[in-house]
Design a protein around this motif. Structure first.
Motif, mmCIF file in Angstrom:
data_model
loop_
_atom_site.group_PDB
_atom_site.id
_atom_site.type_symbol
_atom_site.label_atom_id
_atom_site.label_comp_id
_atom_site.label_asym_id
_atom_site.label_seq_id
_atom_site.Cartn_x
_atom_site.Cartn_y
_atom_site.Cartn_z
ATOM 1 N N ALA A 1 -3.429 -0.689 7.945
ATOM 2 C CA ALA A 1 -3.105 -1.658 8.993
ATOM 3 C C ALA A 1 -3.193 -3.099 8.524
ATOM 4 C CB ALA A 1 -4.027 -1.439 10.200
ATOM 5 N N ALA A 2 -3.996 -3.375 7.490
ATOM 6 C CA ALA A 2 -4.166 -4.755 7.006
ATOM 7 C C ALA A 2 -3.189 -5.111 5.895
ATOM 8 C CB ALA A 2 -5.604 -4.961 6.516
ATOM 9 N N SER A 3 -2.345 -4.184 5.494
ATOM 10 C CA SER A 3 -1.437 -4.425 4.367
ATOM 11 C C SER A 3 -0.264 -5.317 4.774
ATOM 12 C CB SER A 3 -0.904 -3.092 3.829
ATOM 13 O OG SER A 3 -0.059 -2.460 4.768
ATOM 14 N N GLY A 4 0.417 -5.836 3.756
ATOM 15 C CA GLY A 4 1.628 -6.610 4.009
ATOM 16 C C GLY A 4 2.877 -5.766 3.967
ATOM 17 N N LEU A 5 2.777 -4.565 3.381
ATOM 18 C CA LEU A 5 3.916 -3.660 3.286
ATOM 19 C C LEU A 5 3.410 -2.266 2.931
ATOM 20 C CD1 LEU A 5 7.102 -3.372 3.159
ATOM 21 C CD2 LEU A 5 6.841 -3.618 0.673
ATOM 22 N N PHE A 6 3.898 -1.271 3.648
ATOM 23 C CA PHE A 6 3.638 0.129 3.325
ATOM 24 C C PHE A 6 4.879 0.682 2.648
ATOM 25 C CE2 PHE A 6 4.193 4.600 4.224
ATOM 26 C CZ PHE A 6 2.948 5.154 3.994
ATOM 27 N N VAL A 7 4.690 1.386 1.520
ATOM 28 C CA VAL A 7 5.821 1.983 0.808
ATOM 29 C C VAL A 7 5.539 3.464 0.573
ATOM 30 C CG1 VAL A 7 7.277 1.946 -1.244
ATOM 31 C CG2 VAL A 7 6.366 -0.199 -0.337
ATOM 32 N N LEU A 8 6.521 4.293 0.889
ATOM 33 C CA LEU A 8 6.442 5.731 0.611
ATOM 34 C C LEU A 8 7.631 6.089 -0.283
ATOM 35 C CD1 LEU A 8 4.739 8.260 1.423
ATOM 36 C CD2 LEU A 8 6.521 8.738 3.095
ATOM 37 N N PRO A 9 7.420 6.161 -1.608
ATOM 38 C CA PRO A 9 8.539 6.369 -2.531
ATOM 39 C C PRO A 9 8.804 7.838 -2.869
ATOM 40 C CG PRO A 9 6.579 5.792 -3.765
ATOM 41 C CD PRO A 9 6.166 5.845 -2.311
ATOM 42 N N SER A 10 8.251 8.764 -2.107
ATOM 43 C CA SER A 10 8.215 10.184 -2.473
ATOM 44 C C SER A 10 9.585 10.799 -2.715
ATOM 45 C CB SER A 10 7.521 10.985 -1.364
ATOM 46 O OG SER A 10 6.251 10.456 -1.072
ATOM 47 N N ALA B 1 2.975 7.220 7.161
ATOM 48 C CA ALA B 1 4.099 6.375 7.559
ATOM 49 C C ALA B 1 4.132 6.178 9.065
ATOM 50 C CB ALA B 1 5.413 7.000 7.079
ATOM 51 N N LEU B 2 3.863 7.231 9.822
ATOM 52 C CA LEU B 2 3.824 7.107 11.278
ATOM 53 C C LEU B 2 2.734 6.139 11.714
ATOM 54 C CD1 LEU B 2 4.267 10.856 12.334
ATOM 55 C CD2 LEU B 2 6.006 9.070 12.316
ATOM 56 N N GLU B 3 1.590 6.190 11.026
ATOM 57 C CA GLU B 3 0.498 5.292 11.398
ATOM 58 C C GLU B 3 0.786 3.856 10.991
ATOM 59 O OE1 GLU B 3 -2.876 7.376 9.810
ATOM 60 O OE2 GLU B 3 -2.998 8.692 11.566
ATOM 61 N N ALA B 4 1.576 3.655 9.939
ATOM 62 C CA ALA B 4 2.010 2.303 9.587
ATOM 63 C C ALA B 4 2.931 1.745 10.668
ATOM 64 C CB ALA B 4 2.716 2.316 8.234
ATOM 65 N N ILE B 5 3.812 2.600 11.191
ATOM 66 C CA ILE B 5 4.688 2.170 12.293
ATOM 67 C C ILE B 5 3.856 1.799 13.509
ATOM 68 C CG2 ILE B 5 6.513 2.890 13.879
ATOM 69 C CD1 ILE B 5 7.530 4.759 11.665
ATOM 70 N N GLN B 6 2.882 2.653 13.848
ATOM 71 C CA GLN B 6 2.019 2.388 14.986
ATOM 72 C C GLN B 6 1.288 1.056 14.842
ATOM 73 O OE1 GLN B 6 1.273 3.335 17.879
ATOM 74 N NE2 GLN B 6 -0.886 2.910 18.303
ATOM 75 N N ILE C 1 0.830 -1.197 0.000
ATOM 76 C CA ILE C 1 0.000 0.000 0.000
ATOM 77 C C ILE C 1 0.867 1.250 0.000
ATOM 78 C CG2 ILE C 1 -0.202 0.149 2.520
ATOM 79 C CD1 ILE C 1 -3.136 1.036 2.098
ATOM 80 N N SER C 2 0.393 2.271 -0.692
ATOM 81 C CA SER C 2 0.996 3.598 -0.634
ATOM 82 C C SER C 2 -0.136 4.603 -0.537
ATOM 83 C CB SER C 2 1.846 3.866 -1.875
ATOM 84 O OG SER C 2 2.583 5.068 -1.726
ATOM 85 N N VAL C 3 0.050 5.624 0.293
ATOM 86 C CA VAL C 3 -1.005 6.594 0.565
ATOM 87 C C VAL C 3 -0.509 7.982 0.193
ATOM 88 C CG1 VAL C 3 -2.509 7.602 2.328
ATOM 89 C CG2 VAL C 3 -1.898 5.174 2.453
ATOM 90 N N GLY C 4 -1.253 8.682 -0.652
ATOM 91 C CA GLY C 4 -0.850 10.040 -1.009
ATOM 92 C C GLY C 4 -1.551 10.511 -2.263
ATOM 93 N N ARG C 5 -1.612 11.819 -2.435
ATOM 94 C CA ARG C 5 -2.236 12.392 -3.617
ATOM 95 C C ARG C 5 -1.513 11.950 -4.886
ATOM 96 N NH1 ARG C 5 -2.318 18.613 -2.634
ATOM 97 N NH2 ARG C 5 -0.523 18.100 -1.348
#
Length: 392
Positions: free
Chosen positions: A279-288, A297-302, A205-209
């Protein structure tokens, strides 16, 4: 009563954007700490995003007109909002967000307003802007530094850079980070996952505009080159977000997704759903290529989700171990990371998120408002936190 007008964002809640999420979490928490007759916060929002006037967890939100054209929306709205704050609200303080609105910092001072400015990132580094727009954004940063009474930055690297660049105003600059929501997200239901064709723990998952600096296209290329979409069952890549305005970049991503059924674009998504999918993902990626300080990203860590981040300054400021980072702009290096054991990228169990706690951040921001308001501190409805919590 002290009146604070908040200007520079689209609105709250559930309006897409890092500044919008920042204010949706921060402003109500500030009010919760202060006696009701001591402080009023009025968010001057943009009408196309929020609809009618309302109160959001104590924050009075008033929509004002803004043009739909991307190049004019922010500056025109900021101009109108400053006039409204001065002559309609009789505000004591303006809390201005982002360097675009910073272009009108001199106007705020000419109107006799105390000015608190939050620097969310060097927006002139965003790929979508041409040379003139980048020049104006740099000018906005400069004017905000010159005319603001106090300056907050969400990343320490930005604070250090501003202090070096504007030594005569270094004492005005304080670092107060973005935060994360401690609330445990509502678990992603089978129905929710099925609606996107997902299986818990088997999607990236990646989150952002959908804007170029978020580098979603690079993530798609790296994901397609990795073994993940060819496993059985295949992993999927979920990109959560949308574009504020129609753009060739957003169309490019839509075309890439249309040609690959392992790519899922969710579009605009309620915040509770974003947190559940995260929270249900297998990996969060932020390639910005550019960030302020990523709340997602902070919420993925949490949530304890494995995560990979590009090695830009704002992401390094989070302070994860080196294995969680890859070179910004390198599709091949990200692909290599995706070929390994993804569970190895789980955040360290002892990683300290305390400095990113929204309640602590609210206390530190309130201290800045009190400093501008003068006089005695506001009466509290809860005990005043200790110096460690309220200091920057």
């Amino acid at each position: 009563m002290i009146n604070v007008a908040v200007i520079g964002l689209r609105g709250i809640p559930d309006v897409m954007g890092g500044i919008e999420t920042h204010c949706a979490q921060l402003l109500p928490r500030i009010l919760e700490r202060v006696a009701p007759d001591e402080l009023e916060i009025v968010l001057l929002a943009r009408h196309r995003y929020v609809g009618e006037e309302q109160r959001v967890k104590g924050v009075r939100q008033i929509p004002l007109w803004a043009p739909r054209r991307a190049s004019a929306e922010t500056i025109v709205h900021t101009f109108l909002a400053l006039l409204y704050a001065r002559f309609m609200l009789r505000s004591d303080i303006v809390h201005l967000h982002a360097i675009g609105p910073g272009l009108l910092a001199p106007m705020a001072r000419l109107l006799g307003l105390k000015l608190l400015f939050t620097h969310h990132g060097a927006d002139y580094r965003r790929q979508k802007w041409g040379p003139f727009s980048r020049f104006m954004l740099r000018r906005g940063e400069s004017l905000a530094m010159r005319f603001s009474h106090r300056v907050i930055t969400v990343s320490p690297s930005t604070a250090n850079r501003l202090k070096r660049s504007y030594p005569a105003r270094a004492a005005r600059v304080v670092h107060i980070p973005n935060g994360f929501t401690r609330d445990i997200p509502t678990p992603a239901t089978n129905e929710l996952l099925a609606a996107y064709g997902l299986e818990a723990g088997r999607y990236v998952i990646s989150v952002g505009r959908l804007v170029p600096e978020k580098a979603h296209d690079l993530l798609i290329e790296a994901f397609q080159a990795s073994p993940l979409p060819r496993q059985m069952p295949p992993w999927k890549l979920v990109i959560v977000g949308d574009a504020d305005h129609a753009s060739s970049y957003a169309r490019k991503l839509a075309e890439m997704a249309a040609q690959d059924d392992t790519i899922v674009l969710t579009g605009r998504t309620p915040r509770e759903t974003v947190m559940a999918l995260n929270a249900a993902s297998g990996l969060f990626v932020l390639p910005s290529d550019h960030e302020g300080l990523s709340i997602a990203a902070l919420e993925a860590i949490q949530a304890g989700v494995p995560l990979l981040l590009s090695d830009i300054g704002a992401n390094l400021n989070i302070g994860l171990p080196g294995l969680h980072y890859f070179t910004a702009g390198s599709s091949s290096e990200l692909t290599e990371k995706l070929c390994g054991d993804l569970s190895a990228y789980a955040p360290p169990p002892d990683f300290d998120l305390y400095r990113f706690d929204w309640d602590r951040i609210a206390g530190a921001t309130l201290a800045q408002i009190e400093g501008l308001a003068g006089g005695e501190p506001f009466r509290r409805v809860t005990p005043l936190p200790d110096k460690q919590q309220t200091g920057a």
